[in-house]
Motif scaffolding. Sequence first.
Motif, mmCIF file in Angstrom:
data_model
loop_
_atom_site.group_PDB
_atom_site.id
_atom_site.type_symbol
_atom_site.label_atom_id
_atom_site.label_comp_id
_atom_site.label_asym_id
_atom_site.label_seq_id
_atom_site.Cartn_x
_atom_site.Cartn_y
_atom_site.Cartn_z
ATOM 1 N N LEU B 133 -13.644 -17.178 12.961
ATOM 2 C CA LEU B 133 -14.719 -17.668 12.441
ATOM 3 C C LEU B 133 -15.729 -18.415 13.487
ATOM 4 N N ALA B 134 -14.917 -18.662 14.565
ATOM 5 C CA ALA B 134 -15.772 -19.460 15.496
ATOM 6 C C ALA B 134 -16.492 -18.551 16.741
ATOM 7 N N LYS B 135 -16.435 -17.310 16.401
ATOM 8 C CA LYS B 135 -17.208 -16.472 17.423
ATOM 9 C C LYS B 135 -18.715 -16.524 17.173
ATOM 10 N N GLU B 136 -19.337 -16.190 18.548
ATOM 11 C CA GLU B 136 -20.946 -15.990 18.432
ATOM 12 C C GLU B 136 -21.208 -15.148 17.723
ATOM 13 N N ARG B 137 -22.644 -15.471 17.278
ATOM 14 C CA ARG B 137 -23.229 -14.212 16.450
ATOM 15 C C ARG B 137 -24.318 -13.853 17.457
#
Lengths: 138, 138
Positions: B133-137
Amino acid sequence: MLSKKAKYAIKTILFLQDHPDLLPISAKAIAEKEHIPYKFLENILRDLKSHQLVKSIRGAEGGYALAKDPSQISIAQVMRAMDGPIALIPCISERFYESCAECEDEETCRIRRLFAEVRTEMVEILERPITTLAKERE
Amino acid sequence: MLSKKAKYAIKTILFLQDHPDLLPISAKAIAEKEHIPYKFLENILRDLKSHQLVKSIRGAEGGYALAKDPSQISIAQVMRAMDGPIALIPCISERFYESCAECEDEETCRIRRLFAEVRTEMVEILERPITTLAKERE
DNA sequence: TATATATCCTATAAAAAAGATAGGAATTAT
DNA sequence: ATAATTCCTATCTTTTTTATAGGATATATA
């Protein structure tokens, strides 16, 4: 967890849904049948009314009825009317937005991004009509 | 809404995830960098530890580190450790079950059925690893 | 081994929110 | 006129949340 207020409100909505009489139902009757403290229920009904979820008729023989078809009412509507935001953090709430005191940049805040996704999906669940959820199973 | 405690806890987890050093990180350092009241953070870390989310090393040069791989940590775990149940009503919580005082029959309770469905789907969302969820886009 | 830096633990204080109640004004059917 | 009802503002009580205090225990290192 849901507040008692919201739980009472949902009980009230379901009760009104089950009694689509021609006559409105009094707060007193609802309080007794659903075991809700009368004066507390009055407050709840006022909030439900101000959010257009129930309508009222004043005076003797007065009372309350749903303001719209049950298929148009969702848990999310009741929760928002009683407890406020669905979102788990205020900075991604649509209707109750507040910036986080310490937040330096919302655009890059990872907590925010994390909970933005969660909110989108939770709202999807909670926005469904109560009728589709509360219905009996065979 | 999420409690401050849970929010601080998630910040702490993300902070530890970002600093996978060989040395543990002290509560003091986390408190300063993440703007969390030091003594409050101590309590939070103790709870995170008792729930096996972080591990600690005592004494000078001591501190905290994640107790498992970030891919094994979910928002749900942190929420449960800090705030208790995910479920919106206690009678359908798996880990924090409590019967409702007034409930006459859980089997036929419509509120319960309503929120049982909601819980199932909410847990599904909240159990996903924070890394996904917290990963960079890009 | 003394010291500084940590975690660890229990208890309490302060602030905020939730839950509930009180008293009466306004409205309306009978 | 009366009784039943919604409507409104205010306040009280209880619980929960947030935060702090003070010290005991452990440990690296000088």
